[in-house]
Design an enzyme around this catalytic site. Structure first.
Site, PDB file in Angstrom:
ATOM      1  CD  GLU A 149      -2.921  -1.305   2.250  1.00  0.00           C
ATOM      2  OE1 GLU A 149      -2.620  -0.798   3.344  1.00  0.00           O
ATOM      3  OE2 GLU A 149      -4.009  -1.889   2.052  1.00  0.00           O
ATOM      4  CB  VAL A 150       3.873   2.163  -1.921  1.00  0.00           C
ATOM      5  CG1 VAL A 150       4.873   3.321  -1.880  1.00  0.00           C
ATOM      6  CG2 VAL A 150       4.520   0.901  -1.349  1.00  0.00           C
TER       7      VAL A 150
END
Length: 486
Positions: A149-150
């Site tokens: 979840e960058v």
């Protein structure tokens, strides 16, 4: 479906970024984890790790001491549970980048989620974090470097300029940072294999993944916590990763913390179905490609969110999920084994949770949390919204104007006092049980989120009654006439 487990390793995820348990509780829980079928632990310390030197500012108030980390590892080894530490190194960096001294390393200046991959200082920072964690975990066969979840990757000023250059893409940017972090791990700790969550890799074309060199450096963990995950889609994804050159993969299911950010009780049936479908996925995998499965137990969705299901509350769900993975299904004889191990007379799978007595570590917390979650709000709502004396004679209109028929006070006030006293007694018992497992700040947070709103409504009602009646006690009366006639 029943048979030997396709998952030789079954790791329980301890998410310590919310309500980290005291070591004394872990000493009771680890033997149970092992008895239920766990072979290891994925420990996500976040701000509970005892960082030193220039990283000391990352420590939470109740971070574990080095001696406590060593004791956790000793207890794990005593129970034959292999430990894999997890260090976030790209996304979910809120616990690092929230600090003003490190805010200049954010990808987007406003948001502390994501590390700026263009800064040399960024790699130096995560390298120092990794080295300190590994110093306390000598001999760890794996280190999980996060990278899930960058968010907002490519949206910072440096990234926008970089992406304007020909052939540069967000995928290339992501892979470059993962490669740099993994290379640091392998250079400094050559006996340790880096693991990564796979969500940032899923949509990258095969040729880019293959050419990046990343498949030779990391082991992806395919995660999906849905009760209806796409088995065929996961099989295709595994095949894609195999073609790209990843020799080993992991799966990740969930036993709690994946069905709502403020969930208090885990829906066991949902998690059982999730793990059962991972068994179907494993049946499609090439031999020896899937190393094992991680049963995630998230305690917060991110560093800033509220607490979800507490670890003791999730134990029955963990038990059901581990046993289903161990035996390739959850037949009735395995249900009986879980009931015996947990000391539960009758395990409820399809409902929210079992309300009966149990004897596993923290079972008193489960019983009391269940009472609060299922009955506190409903009992208060029953009085405030469905008691006709309150709704008819002490409505918000009356309460604002401190106006009430004295006879109604005698009906409302004793009930409110009685209800408040009952809940206060139960909450006092719950608080004592929670303090045996968690530190004061976690207990305060959980009670403030889950108990105080309900009790506050009752307290406000009684205060308004006092305000409406003044200092004069109400006159004796046979009781209110609640009939229809005027």
């Amino acid at each position: 479906m029943s048979g030997p487990s396709p998952f030789k390793m079954r790791f329980v995820h301890l998410d310590l970024k919310g309500a980290p348990p005291k070591v004394s509780y872990l000493s009771e829980a680890f033997p149970l984890f092992r008895a239920l079928g766990a072979t290891g632990l994925l420990i996500e310390y976040e701000d509970t790790f005892p960082y030193e030197g220039h990283l000391r500012l990352l420590r939470a108030q109740h971070a574990y001491s080095p001696a406590e980390v060593k004791e956790i590892l000793r207890l794990a080894a005593l129970n034959e549970l292999e430990v894999v530490p997890l260090v976030q190194t790209f996304g979910h960096m809120e616990f690092v980048l929230k600090h003003q001294a490190l805010a200049h390393l954010r990808e987007v200046a406003l948001f502390p989620n994501t590390l700026n991959p263009h800064e040399a200082e960024s790699l130096a920072l995560v390298g120092a974090m990794i080295d300190q964690v590994m110093e306390l975990h000598p001999g760890a066969r794996w280190l999980h470097i996060g990278c899930d979840e960058v968010y907002y990757l490519g949206e910072g000023e440096a990234s926008r300029q970089w992406l304007q250059q020909e052939q540069n893409t967000k995928a290339k940017l992501c892979l470059s940072h993962v490669r740099a972090v993994a290379s640091h791990v392998l250079a400094r700790h050559p006996a340790t294999a880096p693991m990564v969550w796979d969500d940032m890799l899923r949509d990258i074309p095969e040729d880019q993944l293959s050419e990046s060199g990343v498949p030779q450096l990391v082991e992806p963990v395919l995660w999906d916590y849905g009760a209806d995950l796409d088995v065929h889609g996961k099989a295709l994804l595994m095949e894609k990763y195999r073609k790209c050159g990843f020799p080993r993969l992991w799966a990740a299911s969930a036993f709690k913390g994946a069905t709502g950010p403020s969930q208090a009780l885990p829906p066991i049936e949902h998690h059982l179905q999730n793990n059962m479908q991972w068994l179907q996925v494993a049946a499609c995998a090439p031999a020896d490609m899937l190393q094992g499965i991680i049963l995630t137990g998230w305690q917060r969705y991110d560093h800033f969110s509220v607490l979800c299901e507490l670890l003791p509350v999730g134990i029955p769900s963990l038990a059901v999920c581990l046993q289903s993975l161990l035996h390739g299904g959850f037949a009735e004889d395995f249900r009986a084994r879980v009931e015996k191990l947990l000391g539960i007379s009758s395990l409820e799978i399809t409902g929210v949770t079992s309300e009966g007595a149990a004897s596993f570590p923290g079972s008193d917390i489960l019983a009391l949390v269940t009472q609060v979650s299922l009955h506190l709000r409903s009992s208060v709502d029953e009085m405030l919204q469905r008691d006709r004396c309150v709704t008819g004679w002490f409505s918000p209109y009356h309460r604002r104007r401190k106006f009430i028929h004295p006879v109604m006070v005698q009906h409302i006030q004793p009930q409110a006092h009685s209800l408040l006293a009952r809940w206060r007694a139960l909450v006092q018992e719950l608080e004592a049980a929670l303090l045996r497992v968690f530190h004061e700040d976690a207990v305060e947070e959980w009670l403030e989120e889950n108990v105080d709103p309900g009790l506050g409504q009752l307290q406000a009602l009684l205060q308004d009654l006092d305000g409406a009646t003044g200092s004069q006690p109400p006159q004796a009366s046979p009781g209110p006439d609640t009939g229809q006639d005027p």
